[in-house]
Write a protein that holds these residues in place. Structure first.
Motif, PDB file in Angstrom:
ATOM      1  N   ILE A   4       0.524  -1.380   0.093  1.00 40.28           N
ATOM      2  CA  ILE A   4      -0.023   0.134   0.125  1.00 40.28           C
ATOM      3  C   ILE A   4       1.308   0.832  -0.116  1.00 40.28           C
ATOM      4  CG2 ILE A   4      -1.187   0.875   1.411  1.00 40.28           C
ATOM      5  CD1 ILE A   4      -2.096  -1.236   2.025  1.00 40.28           C
ATOM      6  N   ILE A   5       0.212   2.066  -1.090  1.00 39.96           N
ATOM      7  CA  ILE A   5       1.168   3.696  -0.918  1.00 39.96           C
ATOM      8  C   ILE A   5       0.662   4.452  -0.055  1.00 39.96           C
ATOM      9  CG2 ILE A   5       2.402   5.256  -2.625  1.00 39.96           C
ATOM     10  CD1 ILE A   5       3.452   2.490  -2.991  1.00 39.96           C
ATOM     11  N   ARG A   6       1.333   4.848   0.917  1.00 38.74           N
ATOM     12  CA  ARG A   6       0.587   5.781   2.291  1.00 38.74           C
ATOM     13  C   ARG A   6       1.056   6.327   2.298  1.00 38.74           C
ATOM     14  NH1 ARG A   6       2.382   4.581   6.444  1.00 38.74           N
ATOM     15  NH2 ARG A   6       3.003   2.768   7.158  1.00 38.74           N
ATOM     16  N   ALA A   7       1.212   7.571   3.066  1.00 37.81           N
ATOM     17  CA  ALA A   7       1.275   8.786   3.321  1.00 37.81           C
ATOM     18  C   ALA A   7       3.267   7.766   4.872  1.00 37.81           C
ATOM     19  CB  ALA A   7       1.111  10.101   4.604  1.00 37.81           C
ATOM     20  N   ALA A   8       4.156   8.426   4.739  1.00 34.47           N
ATOM     21  CA  ALA A   8       4.943   7.939   5.991  1.00 34.47           C
ATOM     22  C   ALA A   8       4.408   8.956   7.319  1.00 34.47           C
ATOM     23  CB  ALA A   8       6.630   8.301   5.585  1.00 34.47           C
ATOM     24  N   THR A   9       4.815   7.893   8.049  1.00 29.20           N
ATOM     25  CA  THR A   9       4.189   8.729   9.825  1.00 29.20           C
ATOM     26  C   THR A   9       5.974   8.464  10.634  1.00 29.20           C
ATOM     27  OG1 THR A   9       4.036   6.226  10.259  1.00 29.20           O
ATOM     28  CG2 THR A   9       2.417   7.236   9.629  1.00 29.20           C
ATOM     29  N   VAL A  10       6.097   8.696  11.603  1.00 24.30           N
ATOM     30  CA  VAL A  10       6.689   8.931  12.696  1.00 24.30           C
ATOM     31  C   VAL A  10       7.568   7.657  12.463  1.00 24.30           C
ATOM     32  CG1 VAL A  10       8.129   9.484  14.606  1.00 24.30           C
ATOM     33  CG2 VAL A  10       6.450  11.249  13.207  1.00 24.30           C
ATOM     34  N   ALA A  11       6.376   6.729  13.164  1.00 25.50           N
ATOM     35  CA  ALA A  11       6.853   5.393  13.242  1.00 25.50           C
ATOM     36  C   ALA A  11       7.362   4.893  12.223  1.00 25.50           C
ATOM     37  CB  ALA A  11       5.459   4.606  13.819  1.00 25.50           C
ATOM     38  N   ASP A  12       7.229   4.830  10.806  1.00 28.35           N
ATOM     39  CA  ASP A  12       7.592   4.491   9.541  1.00 28.35           C
ATOM     40  C   ASP A  12       9.481   4.865   9.953  1.00 28.35           C
ATOM     41  OD1 ASP A  12       5.367   4.061   8.876  1.00 28.35           O
ATOM     42  OD2 ASP A  12       5.694   5.194   7.547  1.00 28.35           O
ATOM     43  N   LEU A  13       9.874   5.714  10.203  1.00 26.88           N
ATOM     44  CA  LEU A  13      11.293   6.421   9.913  1.00 26.88           C
ATOM     45  C   LEU A  13      12.581   5.427  10.048  1.00 26.88           C
ATOM     46  CD1 LEU A  13      10.785  10.309  10.745  1.00 26.88           C
ATOM     47  CD2 LEU A  13      10.492   9.012   8.762  1.00 26.88           C
ATOM     48  N   VAL A  57       5.406   6.170   2.072  1.00 26.33           N
ATOM     49  CA  VAL A  57       6.549   4.850   1.914  1.00 26.33           C
ATOM     50  C   VAL A  57       5.264   3.857   0.893  1.00 26.33           C
ATOM     51  CG1 VAL A  57       6.994   5.193   4.000  1.00 26.33           C
ATOM     52  CG2 VAL A  57       4.955   4.215   4.170  1.00 26.33           C
ATOM     53  N   ALA A  58       6.189   2.683   0.928  1.00 28.31           N
ATOM     54  CA  ALA A  58       4.964   1.204   0.297  1.00 28.31           C
ATOM     55  C   ALA A  58       5.094   0.248   1.708  1.00 28.31           C
ATOM     56  CB  ALA A  58       5.612   0.961  -0.922  1.00 28.31           C
ATOM     57  N   ASP A  59       3.910   0.361   2.017  1.00 29.33           N
ATOM     58  CA  ASP A  59       4.034  -0.489   3.156  1.00 29.33           C
ATOM     59  C   ASP A  59       3.348  -2.150   2.375  1.00 29.33           C
ATOM     60  OD1 ASP A  59       2.892  -2.034   5.727  1.00 29.33           O
ATOM     61  OD2 ASP A  59       1.869   0.097   6.203  1.00 29.33           O
ATOM     62  N   ASP A  60       4.514  -3.082   2.630  1.00 26.04           N
ATOM     63  CA  ASP A  60       3.603  -4.001   2.871  1.00 26.04           C
ATOM     64  C   ASP A  60       3.225  -4.835   3.965  1.00 26.04           C
ATOM     65  OD1 ASP A  60       3.342  -6.701   1.625  1.00 26.04           O
ATOM     66  OD2 ASP A  60       5.458  -7.440   1.717  1.00 26.04           O
ATOM     67  N   GLY A  61       2.730  -4.775   5.236  1.00 25.11           N
ATOM     68  CA  GLY A  61       1.614  -5.672   5.317  1.00 25.11           C
ATOM     69  C   GLY A  61       2.688  -5.514   6.927  1.00 25.11           C
ATOM     70  N   GLY A  62       2.690  -4.212   6.933  1.00 28.72           N
ATOM     71  CA  GLY A  62       3.855  -3.760   8.271  1.00 28.72           C
ATOM     72  C   GLY A  62       5.349  -3.549   7.523  1.00 28.72           C
ATOM     73  N   ALA A  92      15.392  -6.362  -1.241  1.00 30.47           N
ATOM     74  CA  ALA A  92      14.062  -7.951  -1.624  1.00 30.47           C
ATOM     75  C   ALA A  92      12.973  -6.962  -2.493  1.00 30.47           C
ATOM     76  CB  ALA A  92      13.918  -8.367  -0.406  1.00 30.47           C
ATOM     77  N   TYR A  93      12.660  -6.226  -2.557  1.00 26.46           N
ATOM     78  CA  TYR A  93      11.494  -5.432  -3.594  1.00 26.46           C
ATOM     79  C   TYR A  93      11.892  -5.266  -4.880  1.00 26.46           C
ATOM     80  CZ  TYR A  93       8.566  -6.452   1.134  1.00 26.46           C
ATOM     81  OH  TYR A  93       7.885  -6.617   2.227  1.00 26.46           O
ATOM     82  N   THR A  94      13.138  -4.808  -5.083  1.00 27.84           N
ATOM     83  CA  THR A  94      13.150  -4.656  -6.478  1.00 27.84           C
ATOM     84  C   THR A  94      12.403  -5.756  -7.301  1.00 27.84           C
ATOM     85  OG1 THR A  94      15.402  -5.711  -7.054  1.00 27.84           O
ATOM     86  CG2 THR A  94      15.247  -3.182  -5.607  1.00 27.84           C
ATOM     87  N   GLY A  95      12.150  -4.816  -8.599  1.00 30.93           N
ATOM     88  CA  GLY A  95      11.713  -5.317 -10.670  1.00 30.93           C
ATOM     89  C   GLY A  95      10.264  -5.374  -9.276  1.00 30.93           C
ATOM     90  N   ARG A  96       9.571  -5.679  -9.265  1.00 32.59           N
ATOM     91  CA  ARG A  96       8.556  -5.786  -8.940  1.00 32.59           C
ATOM     92  C   ARG A  96       7.083  -4.933  -9.237  1.00 32.59           C
ATOM     93  NH1 ARG A  96       7.970  -8.845  -3.047  1.00 32.59           N
ATOM     94  NH2 ARG A  96       9.853 -10.022  -2.656  1.00 32.59           N
ATOM     95  N   GLY A  97       7.482  -3.697  -9.431  1.00 31.58           N
ATOM     96  CA  GLY A  97       6.965  -2.378  -9.527  1.00 31.58           C
ATOM     97  C   GLY A  97       6.199  -1.398  -9.172  1.00 31.58           C
ATOM     98  N   ILE A  98       6.772  -1.550  -7.722  1.00 29.25           N
ATOM     99  CA  ILE A  98       6.850  -0.498  -6.725  1.00 29.25           C
ATOM    100  C   ILE A  98       7.309   0.683  -6.479  1.00 29.25           C
ATOM    101  CG2 ILE A  98       7.410  -0.513  -4.273  1.00 29.25           C
ATOM    102  CD1 ILE A  98       7.824  -4.084  -3.487  1.00 29.25           C
ATOM    103  N   GLY A  99       8.706   0.919  -7.721  1.00 34.31           N
ATOM    104  CA  GLY A  99       9.423   2.099  -7.516  1.00 34.31           C
ATOM    105  C   GLY A  99       8.452   2.473  -9.266  1.00 34.31           C
ATOM    106  N   SER A 100       7.769   1.921  -9.689  1.00 35.19           N
ATOM    107  CA  SER A 100       6.557   2.986 -10.669  1.00 35.19           C
ATOM    108  C   SER A 100       5.502   3.750  -9.581  1.00 35.19           C
ATOM    109  CB  SER A 100       6.489   2.019 -11.505  1.00 35.19           C
ATOM    110  OG  SER A 100       5.835   2.778 -12.750  1.00 35.19           O
ATOM    111  N   ARG A 101       5.670   2.304  -9.095  1.00 31.67           N
ATOM    112  CA  ARG A 101       3.902   3.111  -8.108  1.00 31.67           C
ATOM    113  C   ARG A 101       4.352   4.389  -6.773  1.00 31.67           C
ATOM    114  NH1 ARG A 101       2.991  -2.072  -5.910  1.00 31.67           N
ATOM    115  NH2 ARG A 101       1.484  -1.819  -4.710  1.00 31.67           N
ATOM    116  N   LEU A 102       5.431   3.635  -6.641  1.00 39.86           N
ATOM    117  CA  LEU A 102       6.110   5.191  -5.335  1.00 39.86           C
ATOM    118  C   LEU A 102       6.006   6.216  -6.336  1.00 39.86           C
ATOM    119  CD1 LEU A 102       8.172   3.800  -3.289  1.00 39.86           C
ATOM    120  CD2 LEU A 102       6.172   4.937  -2.257  1.00 39.86           C
TER     121      LEU A 102
END
Length: 171
Positions: A4-13, A57-62, A92-102
């Motif tokens: 899920i692409i979402r706004a970053a929070t302090v907890a993500d930093l 951030v791109a969040d993959d289940g936390g 570990a997440y390259t090549g999955r289209g995440i960069g494009s979605r971000l």
């Protein structure tokens, strides 16, 4: 694609910092030579929020798979509608289209924030992945700066790319 692409929070930093740390220490993708501290990341997050600029951030289940944000291009007031984009992925997440979605989400958020020009400054690492990603999203080459960075014992060029965003009629 469970991220899920979402706004970053302090907890993500802390996770954002961990993703970036390897790029700082082991690559020339960034010209930063010292890993930013948690306080540095909190300050960056707060500064961007205060400026109304996106930090996503791109969040993959936390688990943070990657992040993207926009910073002011230059400090002079006339540049206030121009931003520089930044995108990093957990290897570990390259090549999955995440960069494009971000990047797509970042460009949308930049347009909403009143940004008209987005600049990408891409270190010439020998890989075309970042430039190719930006080209797929409408960026065009704007120039090359030769041997402007020195890291890990080598001189590095940067490729400048640019994309014009549609005007935000609400501004």
């Amino acid at each position: 694609m469970t991220e899920i692409i979402r706004a970053a929070t302090v907890a993500d930093l802390a996770a954002v910092a961990a993703v970036y740390a390897a790029y700082v220490t082991d690559s020339v993708a960034t010209f930063e030579e010292n890993v930013p501290s948690p306080d540095d990341w909190r300050a960056r997050h707060a500064d961007l929020a205060a400026r109304g600029l996106p930090f996503l951030v791109a969040d993959d289940g936390g688990r943070i798979a990657g992040y993207a944000y926009a910073t002011p291009w230059r400090p002079k007031p006339a540049y206030r509608h121009t931003a520089e984009d930044t995108i990093y992925l957990d290897p570990a997440y390259t090549g999955r289209g995440i960069g494009s979605r971000l990047l797509a989400a970042l460009l949308d958020a930049c347009a909403t924030a009143g940004v008209r020009q987005v600049i990408a400054v891409i270190a010439d690492t020998g890989s075309d992945a970042s430039a190719a990603l930006h080209r797929r999203h409408g960026f065009t080459d704007a120039g090359r700066l030769t041997a402007v960075g020195f890291k890990h014992g080598r001189w590095i060029d940067t490729l400048l790319m640019q994309r014009t965003l549609p005007p935000n009629p609400a501004l």
